[in-house]
Design an enzyme around this catalytic site. Structure first.
Site: not given
Length: 274
Positions: A11-12, A43, A74, A159, A193-195
């Site tokens: 992942d980024s 990214y 990602c 983040e 989006c995995t976030h």
């Protein structure tokens, strides 16, 4: 060369940990290596060429760590780099290795969740601009109506640990309202989006109760299990010791600190110099 042949998950940044967590929960017997390119994240705002270059470089490092199979956990990397890596690079640099993404497994099943035939996609600007979801969904569910909304502030909120703060309310509500304004018939929303799973409490707060919200972790884990079953020759190359290793291209201490937010418990990480 590593004595193990783990499944690599890339992942980024940190978001892919939500996918890895689901995979490990479902397939705990395998060895895994996670690599986050935290030094060069995000990214989502970068060009196709840059994302492709960064992703290929990290995939090659995972190959160097013994991985025969790598999952691009990602969406941006899957949208902007996966096809080139599969079609142009693997045949020449690693014909015996495999690289998979998160978009195809999701688009193969998304239509089964919708009763109205109207689905919404919440993603980074890079994923939306790539048009990967509408194109791939068209292959499996041509009758489905797809609406996209780019959420450029969501990853920074997560983040920076602000996803539960009152300040996140404005940005979450704004993009949900803009998505739903495209069609009142939307009944299924994909967090592409995995976030974004970390924003689920906020998302649920501002979405009607009757809407289905899909996260990708479980979908990708199911798809990986089926893939390994269909490809026993690949499965045989993946060692099964139940080990986990975490790597980052940035500070290992910072990664370990923030990764716990996604993983659910503290992790130990090593820095990988590109």
């Amino acid at each position: 060369m590593s004595s193990t042949q783990p499944i690599g998950v890339f992942d980024s940044g940190y978001g892919g940990l939500t996918v890895l967590k689901s995979i490990v929960r479902q397939l705990p017997q395998y060895d895994y290596v996670y690599l986050g390119d935290n030094a060069r994240t995000p990214y989502g705002t970068r060009s196709f060429e840059t994302v492709y270059h960064y992703t290929l470089e990290c995939v090659q490092h995972l190959f160097g760590l013994g991985c025969r199979l790598v999952i691009l956990a990602c969406n941006t990397a899957s949208a902007k780099a996966l096809r080139n890596i599969q079609q142009l690079d693997l045949p020449t640099i690693a014909p015996d290795r495999r690289v998979l993404g998160v978009i195809r497994p999701t688009t193969e099943v998304i239509g089964t969740y919708s009763k109205t035939g109207h689905v919404g996609i919440l993603a980074t600007r890079g994923t939306v601009t790539s048009e990967s979801y509408p194109v791939e969904i068209e292959k499996f569910f041509p009758e489905l109506h797809v609406y996209q909304e780019a959420c450029p502030m969501w990853v920074p909120l997560v983040e920076n640990g602000e996803h539960n703060s009152p300040g996140a309310d404005y940005f979450v509500r704004k993009h949900l309202d803009q998505l739903l304004s495209q069609s009142p018939a939307i009944d299924t929303v994909l967090l592409a989006c995995t976030h974004y799973p970390l924003l689920l409490p906020k998302i649920r707060q501002f979405l009607p109760d009757n809407l289905t919200i899909l996260s990708q972790g479980e979908i990708v884990a199911n798809s990986l299990q089926e893939y390994l079953h269909r490809h026993p020759e690949i499965d045989a190359q993946c060692t099964k010791g139940g080990t986990l290793r975490f790597y980052t291209t940035d500070s290992a201490d910072e990664f370990a600190q923030k990764a716990g937010l996604f993983w659910g418990e503290p992790v130990r990480a090593e820095r990988l110099k590109l």
